[in-house]
Write a protein that holds these residues in place. Sequence first.
Motif, PDB file in Angstrom:
ATOM      1  N   ILE A  76       0.992  -1.186   0.121  1.00 24.27           N
ATOM      2  CA  ILE A  76       0.190  -0.166  -0.037  1.00 24.27           C
ATOM      3  C   ILE A  76       0.706   1.246   0.021  1.00 24.27           C
ATOM      4  CG2 ILE A  76      -1.676   1.244   1.363  1.00 24.27           C
ATOM      5  CD1 ILE A  76      -2.968  -1.354   2.257  1.00 24.27           C
ATOM      6  N   GLU A  77       1.891   1.227   0.725  1.00 21.66           N
ATOM      7  CA  GLU A  77       2.736   2.306   0.952  1.00 21.66           C
ATOM      8  C   GLU A  77       3.429   2.639  -0.616  1.00 21.66           C
ATOM      9  OE1 GLU A  77       4.484   5.784   1.928  1.00 21.66           O
ATOM     10  OE2 GLU A  77       2.933   4.818   3.059  1.00 21.66           O
ATOM     11  N   GLN A  78       3.915   1.379  -1.344  1.00 19.54           N
ATOM     12  CA  GLN A  78       4.569   1.408  -2.466  1.00 19.54           C
ATOM     13  C   GLN A  78       3.540   2.211  -3.378  1.00 19.54           C
ATOM     14  OE1 GLN A  78       5.765  -2.109  -4.021  1.00 19.54           O
ATOM     15  NE2 GLN A  78       6.453  -1.358  -5.763  1.00 19.54           N
ATOM     16  N   ILE A  79       2.224   1.689  -3.534  1.00 21.75           N
ATOM     17  CA  ILE A  79       1.247   2.115  -4.417  1.00 21.75           C
ATOM     18  C   ILE A  79       1.026   3.741  -4.153  1.00 21.75           C
ATOM     19  CG2 ILE A  79      -1.107   2.157  -4.928  1.00 21.75           C
ATOM     20  CD1 ILE A  79      -1.079  -0.707  -4.160  1.00 21.75           C
ATOM     21  N   VAL A  80       0.949   4.203  -2.781  1.00 18.53           N
ATOM     22  CA  VAL A  80       0.929   5.425  -2.635  1.00 18.53           C
ATOM     23  C   VAL A  80       2.132   6.317  -3.145  1.00 18.53           C
ATOM     24  CG1 VAL A  80       0.904   7.360  -0.411  1.00 18.53           C
ATOM     25  CG2 VAL A  80      -0.475   5.221  -0.353  1.00 18.53           C
ATOM     26  N   GLN A  81       3.298   5.916  -2.905  1.00 19.40           N
ATOM     27  CA  GLN A  81       4.383   6.627  -3.394  1.00 19.40           C
ATOM     28  C   GLN A  81       4.369   6.679  -5.046  1.00 19.40           C
ATOM     29  OE1 GLN A  81       5.582   8.249  -0.497  1.00 19.40           O
ATOM     30  NE2 GLN A  81       7.360   8.307  -1.821  1.00 19.40           N
ATOM     31  N   GLU A  82       4.044   5.562  -5.692  1.00 20.16           N
ATOM     32  CA  GLU A  82       3.941   5.595  -7.196  1.00 20.16           C
ATOM     33  C   GLU A  82       2.928   6.646  -7.510  1.00 20.16           C
ATOM     34  OE1 GLU A  82       3.143   1.671  -8.397  1.00 20.16           O
ATOM     35  OE2 GLU A  82       5.159   0.951  -7.549  1.00 20.16           O
ATOM     36  N   SER A  83       1.660   6.696  -6.908  1.00 28.77           N
ATOM     37  CA  SER A  83       0.590   7.670  -7.100  1.00 28.77           C
ATOM     38  C   SER A  83       1.073   8.888  -6.914  1.00 28.77           C
ATOM     39  CB  SER A  83      -0.560   7.376  -6.452  1.00 28.77           C
ATOM     40  OG  SER A  83      -0.898   6.126  -6.602  1.00 28.77           O
ATOM     41  N   LYS A  84       1.990   9.398  -5.954  1.00 18.47           N
ATOM     42  CA  LYS A  84       2.250  10.705  -5.506  1.00 18.47           C
ATOM     43  C   LYS A  84       3.186  11.144  -6.793  1.00 18.47           C
ATOM     44  CE  LYS A  84       1.796  11.200  -0.452  1.00 18.47           C
ATOM     45  NZ  LYS A  84       2.668  11.074   0.671  1.00 18.47           N
ATOM     46  N   ASN A  85       4.464  10.320  -7.207  1.00 19.48           N
ATOM     47  CA  ASN A  85       5.285  10.510  -8.340  1.00 19.48           C
ATOM     48  C   ASN A  85       4.554  10.451  -9.619  1.00 19.48           C
ATOM     49  OD1 ASN A  85       7.834  10.739  -8.031  1.00 19.48           O
ATOM     50  ND2 ASN A  85       8.437   8.810  -8.777  1.00 19.48           N
ATOM     51  N   GLU A  86       3.443   9.897 -10.035  1.00 19.11           N
ATOM     52  CA  GLU A  86       2.622  10.060 -11.001  1.00 19.11           C
ATOM     53  C   GLU A  86       2.129  11.346 -11.007  1.00 19.11           C
ATOM     54  OE1 GLU A  86      -0.102   6.979 -11.166  1.00 19.11           O
ATOM     55  OE2 GLU A  86       1.353   5.278 -11.731  1.00 19.11           O
ATOM     56  N   ALA A  87       1.577  11.848  -9.912  1.00 19.55           N
ATOM     57  CA  ALA A  87       0.892  13.145  -9.842  1.00 19.55           C
ATOM     58  C   ALA A  87       1.940  14.357 -10.158  1.00 19.55           C
ATOM     59  CB  ALA A  87       0.139  13.330  -8.535  1.00 19.55           C
ATOM     60  N   LYS A  88       3.119  14.117  -9.638  1.00 20.20           N
ATOM     61  CA  LYS A  88       4.218  15.097  -9.567  1.00 20.20           C
ATOM     62  C   LYS A  88       4.726  15.172 -11.134  1.00 20.20           C
ATOM     63  CE  LYS A  88       6.883  15.570  -5.216  1.00 20.20           C
ATOM     64  NZ  LYS A  88       7.891  15.348  -4.715  1.00 20.20           N
ATOM     65  N   VAL A  89       4.681  14.235 -11.986  1.00 18.05           N
ATOM     66  CA  VAL A  89       5.406  14.288 -13.310  1.00 18.05           C
ATOM     67  C   VAL A  89       4.154  14.804 -14.280  1.00 18.05           C
ATOM     68  CG1 VAL A  89       4.721  11.925 -13.968  1.00 18.05           C
ATOM     69  CG2 VAL A  89       6.770  12.996 -14.807  1.00 18.05           C
ATOM     70  N   SER A  90       2.870  14.477 -13.733  1.00 16.24           N
ATOM     71  CA  SER A  90       1.778  15.215 -14.464  1.00 16.24           C
ATOM     72  C   SER A  90       1.794  16.595 -14.251  1.00 16.24           C
ATOM     73  CB  SER A  90       0.417  14.437 -14.070  1.00 16.24           C
ATOM     74  OG  SER A  90       0.545  12.977 -14.258  1.00 16.24           O
ATOM     75  N   ASN A  91       2.187  17.192 -13.239  1.00 15.64           N
ATOM     76  CA  ASN A  91       2.086  18.427 -12.859  1.00 15.64           C
ATOM     77  C   ASN A  91       2.972  19.285 -13.363  1.00 15.64           C
ATOM     78  OD1 ASN A  91      -0.363  18.173 -11.383  1.00 15.64           O
ATOM     79  ND2 ASN A  91       0.498  17.627  -9.420  1.00 15.64           N
ATOM     80  N   LEU A  92       4.147  18.923 -14.101  1.00 19.82           N
ATOM     81  CA  LEU A  92       5.205  19.472 -14.492  1.00 19.82           C
ATOM     82  C   LEU A  92       5.022  20.290 -15.870  1.00 19.82           C
ATOM     83  CD1 LEU A  92       8.073  17.048 -14.052  1.00 19.82           C
ATOM     84  CD2 LEU A  92       7.451  19.037 -12.812  1.00 19.82           C
ATOM     85  N   ARG A  93       3.482  19.975 -16.616  1.00 20.65           N
ATOM     86  CA  ARG A  93       3.256  20.580 -17.740  1.00 20.65           C
ATOM     87  C   ARG A  93       4.022  20.073 -18.744  1.00 20.65           C
ATOM     88  NH1 ARG A  93       1.729  25.144 -14.196  1.00 20.65           N
ATOM     89  NH2 ARG A  93      -0.732  25.008 -13.879  1.00 20.65           N
TER      90      ARG A  93
END
Length: 179
Positions: free
Chosen positions: A41-58
Motif C-alpha cells: 500500500i505504501e509503495q502504491i501511495v508513493q507511485e501515485s504521488k510520483n505520477e501526480a508530480k510528473v503530471s504536474n510539470l506541464r
Amino acid sequence: MMGKWDTVSLLRHARHDWLNHLQLIKGNLALDRTDRAKEIIEQIVQESKNEAKVSNLRMPKMAELLLTYNWQQNQYRLDYEVIGQERDLSEYDFYLYDWTLQFLAHLEKVVDLDCESHLMITIQLLDEKARISYDFAGELNVEEVDEFLKTARQAVHNSITIIESYCQENELLFILELG
C-alpha cells in the motif's frame, strides 16, 4: 516503440495495474502477512504521488512517455521520480521528449538481452535549474556503446545541456540540465 494511446487503452492498462496491486494486497492479507500488505500500500501511495508530480510539470509528452513506458514490451524496466517543488517545464517538453525517445530507442539496441536491466529517470527540481538524470544499470553490448554515446551527446537541443555522462561496464549515466 511508442504508440498513440486511445482513452480506452489507457483506462484498460491503468485498471489492469490497479487490479494487480489489489490482488497482491488481498493475497498477502489472506496469508496474514499484514506487514507486507502495508508495504505494498505504501509503495502504491508513493507511485501515485510520483505520477501526480510528473503530471504536474506541464510536460504532457514526457508524462505520457514515463507513465506508459512499462506497459509495452521493452528490454528493461523504467522507473522515475520527481524530487523538489513542482513547476512549469512546458517549454522543454518537446525537446526533452524527443531526446528521451531517441535515447530509449538507442538504449534498446545496446542492452544485453540475457540480463535484467533497469533505467531510473530522476527529475530534480532545483531552485534555479532542473536536472534530469538517466541512470541505466545492466549489461550493455560494448561494441555498440561508443556509437550510442556519440549519437546521444549530439542530439540535445540548445536549451538542454548534458552536464555529465559516462559509461562503465554495467552502468550508463546521463545528466541533463534544463535552461
